[in-house]
Scaffold this active site. Sequence first.
Site, short mmCIF file in Angstrom:
data_model
loop_
_atom_site.label_atom_id
_atom_site.label_comp_id
_atom_site.label_asym_id
_atom_site.label_seq_id
_atom_site.Cartn_x
_atom_site.Cartn_y
_atom_site.Cartn_z
CE1 TYR A 90 11.04 12.61 31.41
CE2 TYR A 90 9.00 13.70 30.82
CZ TYR A 90 9.67 12.59 31.23
OH TYR A 90 8.90 11.48 31.92
CG ASP A 152 -0.52 13.62 33.67
OD1 ASP A 152 -1.53 13.05 34.08
OD2 ASP A 152 0.59 12.79 33.88
CG HIS A 399 8.86 18.32 38.06
ND1 HIS A 399 8.30 17.15 37.21
CD2 HIS A 399 8.51 19.28 37.66
CE1 HIS A 399 7.83 17.76 36.26
NE2 HIS A 399 8.09 18.89 36.33
CE1 TYR A 480 8.22 8.09 29.91
CE2 TYR A 480 8.13 8.54 27.77
CZ TYR A 480 7.86 9.07 28.86
OH TYR A 480 6.94 10.01 28.91
NE ARG A 481 9.57 13.12 27.41
CZ ARG A 481 8.32 13.95 27.54
NH1 ARG A 481 7.35 13.20 27.78
NH2 ARG A 481 8.40 15.02 26.99
#
Length: 537
Positions: A90, A152, A399, A480-481
């Site tokens: 993110y 995670d 990623h 959502y993010r």
Amino acid sequence: MSFHTPCCGLQGSVTVFKSIDVCMHLYAPDGSYLNQPYAHDPHYLLEKDHLLASAVICPRSVPEVQEIVKLSNQFQIPLWPISIGRNSGYGGAAPRLRGSVVVDLGRHMNRILEVNVEGAYALVEPGVTFKNLHDYLVQHNLRDKLWIDVPDLGGGSVMGNCLERGVGYTPYGDHWMMHCGMEVVLPNGELLRTGMGAMPQPRNPGDKPVRLDEEPGNKCWQLFPYGFGPYNDGLFSQGSVGIVTKMGIWLMPNPGGYQAYLITFPKEEDLHKAVDIIRPLRLNVPTIRHILLDAAVMGKKSDYTSSNEPIDDAGLDAIARKLNLGRWNFYGALYGPEKTRNMLWGIIKEAFSAVEGARFFFPEDIQEYCVLHTRHQTLQGIPTFDELKWLNWVPNGAHLFFSPISKISGDDAMLQYSVTKKRCLEAGLDFIGTFCVGMREMHHIVCIIFDRKDPASRQKAHWLIKTLIADCAAHGWGEYRTHLALMDQIAETYNWNSNVLMRFNETVKNALDPKGILAPGKNGIWPSSYPRQLYKL
Ligand code: ADP
């Protein structure tokens, strides 16, 4: 406080702010998950120096945070607060606005201030990771009383993950829902306590005066989230009007027993039935993982194929056979004493037996290392670091997460899966994803893995996520993010009634932070001092 510019390694005090320039940072190492950079995103999607901090500043106390905020107002310096700054997929610790000063709160402000067994909660500072909190419970022999919920990966902060509304997998998996009471430095430097924290805890006549931030909180601060009047905590979640310095988080009373399980489904279209079966059964936060997510945890792409093309159906079936998994793999857990678990397991088995070829496993049924062994830890709140192995799927693996919300319905899951998979294949990338079943919805997490050293691979990933955002918005699915580079585009999709939500957010932002010093551009909200047209991506 300690202070350094990312590439020059200068040491100094906050008063040298004025002379800081934006350093070119091209040669800074990308580090690793446990040793991440603080001035750029190690999973850079744009050029490496695009989302770059000019300096990183590490306050040691709440008054220092207040001082930083006041000075930033004086010199109009944009700040970007982080807790630990891993925020993997993110944007890492990087700021949305290039040249912002990263405020690394977690480096020094990392105390677990309280673990309350009776009330089943903890009060933490920004730098407390999930691993720290779990270790605390173990070291204080509290695991038989309290568990935490972990995402995670266990190396992120409880606070940062919660503020970003991240999820874990036990019944306490909605982290934001489980937070209770915050202490916040406002953009003008004032200190706020939310909920019951706004009511002072009475002091005894002989008590020595203490600093405001060290005053014991109200006895109900971590017990009742709302207090009196409008509930303001939401402003500080994915927001840019406060730096959070303390936060309460509810812990899960030890359920008195536990059993992780795996159910495999052989066919791609089984997703439909599986999701419809889960809806009425939902007990914790089960996940339905695509075969390639598990395959990527277990090995590199080159371990399965010599081709660089996306793996086709026959290839996916071969991988499933090799790993003794299904095309979809459903991980969950049962909580409670053995009698309760046996009863629940009977219900679950019966329900999922409606899917032809479904197979059922407990961790002890499988000898060699497998993803179920990691989930067995995660689902009982024990932090792990294994999940990131899937980064090695391609060389120089980086990623991005694409995370749309959907209904818990077979139709919606299949449609969202086919829309996202089609675009992944069009981009020449494998579909790697998982559906996390929440209270009433699913977070569908698509992991876009690319080679960060290869500009063409980055461009493909960028094209893919931009296209997915637009495709999903056309179906009424919102994220959502998101990663820093996509915040503007996603904010624009939440545009009901002529963008009233954005206009509301901007009004609040400009009123509370008139100089626009705090996290400008965060989640697409630009203060008037940084006009959107000039800064948006
Ligand atoms: P993690 O701890 O999971 O690595 P970060 O510390 O990077 O997560 O936090 C994720 C995001 O949450 C940051 O980019 C920032 O926008 C926001 N954030 C984190 N901590 C704070 C805080 N203490 N106050 C305000 N915003 C924060």
